[in-house]
Design a protein around this motif. Structure first.
Motif, short mmCIF file in Angstrom:
data_model
loop_
_atom_site.label_atom_id
_atom_site.label_comp_id
_atom_site.label_asym_id
_atom_site.label_seq_id
_atom_site.Cartn_x
_atom_site.Cartn_y
_atom_site.Cartn_z
N VAL A 96 0.75 -1.07 -0.39
CA VAL A 96 -0.12 -0.11 -0.03
C VAL A 96 1.00 0.93 -0.18
N PHE A 97 1.75 1.60 1.17
CA PHE A 97 2.54 2.55 0.31
C PHE A 97 3.47 2.59 -0.64
N ASN A 98 3.53 1.81 -1.65
CA ASN A 98 3.94 2.42 -2.85
C ASN A 98 2.68 2.61 -3.97
N TYR A 99 1.69 3.42 -3.70
CA TYR A 99 1.23 4.30 -3.83
C TYR A 99 1.21 5.38 -3.36
N PRO A 100 1.05 6.95 -4.28
CA PRO A 100 1.67 8.58 -3.78
C PRO A 100 0.55 8.90 -2.93
N THR A 101 0.73 9.66 -2.49
CA THR A 101 0.06 11.18 -1.62
C THR A 101 0.20 11.86 -2.28
N LEU A 102 -1.12 12.47 -2.62
CA LEU A 102 -1.26 13.58 -3.61
C LEU A 102 -1.33 14.83 -3.55
N SER A 103 -2.25 14.61 -2.59
CA SER A 103 -3.47 16.44 -1.37
C SER A 103 -2.82 15.44 0.06
N TRP A 104 -3.06 16.74 1.09
CA TRP A 104 -3.20 16.54 1.89
C TRP A 104 -4.58 15.54 2.81
N ALA A 105 -5.91 15.61 1.87
CA ALA A 105 -6.72 14.84 2.60
C ALA A 105 -5.65 13.45 2.22
N ASP A 106 -4.67 12.80 1.79
CA ASP A 106 -4.32 11.90 1.62
C ASP A 106 -3.44 10.78 3.01
N ILE A 107 -3.17 12.32 3.79
CA ILE A 107 -2.33 12.02 5.02
C ILE A 107 -3.37 11.61 6.30
N GLY A 108 -5.20 11.78 6.00
CA GLY A 108 -5.88 12.24 6.22
C GLY A 108 -6.37 10.57 6.06
N ALA A 109 -6.33 9.90 4.55
CA ALA A 109 -6.96 8.44 4.53
C ALA A 109 -6.01 7.59 4.70
N ILE A 110 -4.41 7.75 4.58
CA ILE A 110 -3.51 6.96 4.97
C ILE A 110 -4.05 6.54 7.01
N GLY A 111 -4.47 7.45 7.56
CA GLY A 111 -4.33 7.26 9.03
C GLY A 111 -5.83 6.92 8.96
N TRP A 112 -6.80 6.86 8.56
CA TRP A 112 -8.31 6.56 8.45
C TRP A 112 -7.93 4.92 8.20
#
Lengths: 247, 316
Positions: free
Chosen positions: B110-126
């Motif tokens: 799963v960590f091979n996907y990029p974080t493209l916006s700030w919301a991705d930080i929320g999505a990773i946590g959740w």
């Protein structure tokens, strides 16, 4: 006047924290990765206390994030030292050590400020800064007195950064007034102690003391290095792209 | 005692729910399985720092920045803790790191996907931490003592991570249209990769049956996946986000949510090294390791020169 002084103190912590946070996940070993992140985190905490206090003295009634993340570059009052880049781990350590020795002396004096809130912030922060100084000083010794390669890298970093600590001891006009009133620290009186501590460390670390005596200046007046614009472009991105929103 | 008797006693110990400890006799295959799984787990923590680190310098507020830094620091701590637990099985941290860099050891895809916006930080946590918790809660009861104890400690912090991720998205979903769109976009991109985190279906999972017998694994991939979907759908409703799966619906008979077919071709593509960020992730780890070599050498040289590893200090 107090407002500007608070920003100046906060900006140093904020920008150094920002630089350290760039290293998150990229440290030379897991233990140092954790330590660097931890220092970055402490510095943000210290910056927040100062910014939060500053909001009480702001005519424009801005909140801590508007103060930290939305000002134009020439209103940031941090010294040039803290915006210098993470060239390699030697530069990270030397920058940190130079700053920690100052931060330690500055907070040690600020605990006696006649401004009670500022004195309380200094007391709380000083406990953390003691740990930072122990960390960076130990790494000065390890890397200076480690291998021939590490000694050379440290010497290069010291030579590169030697021109920057001088600014830490410059007094602005506001600082002079506040120092007379017993609120601010007269940083010019800290220079001798700083030098003594740093020279002792360099000697123990088998590192040479650079000969240059001139220093770069500007940050405390809002005139920064070319690095600063890039730091802010990154740090301010969301606040600038989506103004006045809740995050 | 001969090998067969040792085997028998070992399985009895497992069946009686007595933890296996580092100095106990254990079958080679058990040891190897644990080294593979635990080091993979440790690597996931470390590589997982990178997509989140991508936003730490751009966090929108000082508070969010501090929380994110603390969270990533927790992950480094989990990695350290898991590497140490794995070392009790007779492998060094350096050997494990070499295996990661060479591609021999895996980490969570799963960590091979990029974080493209700030919301991705929320999505990773959740979502990502949420999925990891499902797995880790089950692992608190795993048969190897050091792994089990590591999981108990790690789970406490992970549940905080999941809440902070949810809180980021909740705030965005209460915000402007742009922020809501940001949250939905992140959800669309992270939903399926999170579902895939539980691995292949039980029928196709190569390591599952032996691991279950040894009680390394306490719940099957599909059971954990179902638990995760059931819990997450309800949370998505609270957020007001739409699940990017037209086939998702409540099944009254099963008392579970049915969901659409997983794209296993994508899963295997990413596992085999061709996801969007596989190369960048390993390159970043390799670079940190290579750049740090002179630092580690110097620390070792210093420790050797001086009688004790820690230099004297004038400040404490």
């Amino acid at each position: 006047m107090l407002f500007k002084y608070l920003l100046q103190l906060a900006d140093n912590q904020l920008i150094l924290s920002q630089r350290l946070s760039e290293l998150c996940g990229h440290g030379p070993a897991l233990e140092q990765d954790i330590a660097i992140t931890n220092i970055s985190l402490d510095l943000i905490g210290q910056a927040r206390l100062l910014f939060q206090y500053a909001t009480k003295h702001d005519d424009q009634k801005r909140n801590e994030d508007q103060l930290a993340l939305v000002r134009p570059e020439n209103e940031y009052r941090n010294v040039l030292l803290v915006e210098q880049p993470n060239v390699d781990f030697a530069h990270v350590i030397v920058r940190q050590y130079f700053y920690d020795e100052f931060n330690f002396l500055n907070y040690s004096a600020l605990v006696n400020s006649k401004d009670e809130e500022l004195a309380a912030i200094a007391t709380k922060s000083l406990m953390e800064v003691k740990y930072h100084l122990r960390f960076s000083r130990n790494w000065m010794l390890r890397l200076g007195d480690g291998t021939a390669i590490s000694n050379q890298k440290m010497q290069d970093a010291i030579d590169d950064l030697w021109a920057y600590p001088g600014e830490l001891f410059e007094m602005t006009a506001d600082e002079q007034v506040l120092a007379k009133a017993g609120v601010a620290v007269d940083v010019s009186t800290l220079q001798e102690n700083w030098k003594e501590a740093v020279l002792a460390t360099l000697q123990e670390a088998t590192l040479a003391i650079p000969e240059g005596t001139w220093h770069q200046t500007g940050g405390k007046k809002g005139i920064h290095s070319e690095y600063m614009g890039h730091i802010l472009a990154e740090m301010q991105f969301l606040q600038r792209a989506y103004p006045n929103q809740t995050w | 005692m001969d090998e067969k008797a040792l085997q028998l006693r070992f399985q009895e110990q497992i069946d009686a729910e007595i933890k296996i400890e580092p100095k106990d006799w254990m079958p080679d295959a058990y040891r190897k399985t644990l080294i593979r799984q635990m080091s993979q787990h440790a690597h996931s923590e470390i590589v997982g720092m990178l997509p989140e680190g991508n936003w730490v310098t751009r966090a929108p507020t000082l508070k969010r920045k501090a929380i994110l830094l603390a969270k990533i620091q927790d992950e480094a701590g989990h990695g350290l803790y898991l590497y140490s637990a794995t070392e009790t099985l007779g492998i060094s941290r350096d050997e494990m790191i070499q295996a990661l860099h060479s591609g021999k050891a895996k980490y969570s895809s799963v960590f091979n996907y990029p974080t493209l916006s700030w919301a991705d930080i929320g999505a990773i946590g959740w979502l990502v931490d949420g999925a990891a918790i499902m797995n880790q809660v089950a692992l608190m009861r795993t048969s190897y003592g050091p792994y089990s104890r590591a999981m108990i400690r790690i789970c406490k912090e992970e549940s905080f991570h999941q809440r902070q991720g949810f809180d980021i998205l909740y705030t965005l979903c209460q915000g402007s249209e742009e922020q809501k769109a940001m949250a939905q976009d992140a959800f669309n991109r992270w939903w399926w990769p999170s579902i895939m985190m539980f691995g292949p279906h039980d029928a196709e999972s190569t390591h599952s049956s032996q691991s279950t017998k040894w009680k390394i694994k306490r719940k099957s991939n599909d059971e954990l996946r179902q638990d995760f979907v059931d819990a997450t759908v309800q949370q998505a409703e609270v957020l007001g986000l739409t699940i990017p799966d037209p086939d998702l619906k409540w099944n009254e008979e099963r008392k579970h949510y049915d969901f659409g077919a997983i794209n296993w071709e994508e899963f295997w593509t990413v596992v085999k090294g061709n996801g969007p960020c596989n190369r960048e992730r390993i390159a970043a780890r390799q670079k940190a390791y290579d750049d740090g070599e002179w630092v580690r050498d110097a620390a070792a040289a210093y420790a050797k020169k001086h009688t004790h590893a820690y230099p004297s200090t004038s400040t404490s």
